[in-house]
Design an enzyme around this catalytic site. Sequence first.
Site, PDB file in Angstrom:
ATOM      1  CG  ASN A  10      -1.726   1.211   1.414  1.00 11.37           C
ATOM      2  OD1 ASN A  10      -1.799   2.049   0.513  1.00 11.37           O
ATOM      3  ND2 ASN A  10      -2.354   1.342   2.578  1.00 11.37           N
ATOM      4  CB  SER A 211       5.182  -1.743  12.032  1.00  9.20           C
ATOM      5  OG  SER A 211       4.708  -0.442  12.320  1.00  9.20           O
TER       6      SER A 211
HETATM    7  P1  PGA Z   1       2.775   0.228   7.631  1.00 13.14           P
HETATM    8  O1  PGA Z   1       1.304   0.432   6.989  1.00 13.14           O
HETATM    9  O2  PGA Z   1       3.327  -1.047   7.052  1.00 13.14           O
HETATM   10  O3  PGA Z   1       3.559   1.443   7.211  1.00 13.14           O
HETATM   11  O4  PGA Z   1       2.586   0.137   9.101  1.00 13.14           O
HETATM   12  C1  PGA Z   1       0.455  -0.638   6.794  1.00 13.14           C
HETATM   13  C2  PGA Z   1      -0.840  -0.180   6.196  1.00 13.14           C
HETATM   14  O5  PGA Z   1      -1.336   0.894   6.575  1.00 13.14           O
HETATM   15  O6  PGA Z   1      -1.423  -0.863   5.338  1.00 13.14           O
END
Ligand code: PGA
Length: 253
Positions: A10, A211
């Site tokens: 994403n 994360s």
């Molecule tokens: P992140 O975002 O991997 O930066 O925590 C995940 C997401 O919002 O789909």
Amino acid sequence: MSVKPLVAGNWKMNPEAGNFVELASQILEEISKIEGVTKVVCPPSVALREVSNALEGSHVLVGAQDGHPEASGAITGEVAMGMLSSVCTYVIVGHSERRAMFGETDEYVARKAVSAIASGLSPILCIGESLDVRDAGDALSYVHDQLVASLDGVDNPETLVIGYEPVWAIGTGVSARPDVAGEMAESIRSTLTGLYGGEAALNVPILYGGSVSPENIGPYIDRPHINGALVGGASLKPSDFGRIVSLVASIRG
Ligand code: PGA
């Protein structure tokens, strides 16, 4: 479990410089040869067509980050699911950033999921609890209720993907403990079983998001009901994203 693992990146509102094709090409270089995993990138809507063109002929699929449930109309700034379906295969619905920043309710998210499926798109339906809910010990029942409400009207889960993303883990560097995420994924599977029956529920990929990095992905994928990952920050770093896809393939593929 027969469901094919899936890793989706994403990109959110990135990269700032707008060099979408360059990022897509770098990612392609890292992941094009990895088999046994469904690979998806979700760029901003303005870049869907160019990224789709750049990835054409590869096994990397494209997803949108959102879509509107109405087919058309006087809705300034929005893009209908049916319009997205000519340029992508997946669409994220109900991401916690949209729920928090744009006041999207479960009911509205469910309309998006229904519209996505009717338009031939696979919805990646995001659910997850806040830290307050988790600290109060209510995470399992909260996510159960959120999932049921966000699937209202979805009769056929054949193309459905679920992204379990605890709100407190998104973009914070504090990922959920794998046993905690695994317990939630098991509970999500059981909610899906209640709604659609065991066989259909087993075919729905359940992704962990929040994360995710090459360093922490392994133990999630070891959990029986986690079938992949929804990756934010690390999906903007082609080598990190490549390592995540490759680890998922080697553990689950
Ligand atoms: P992140 O975002 O991997 O930066 O925590 C995940 C997401 O919002 O789909």
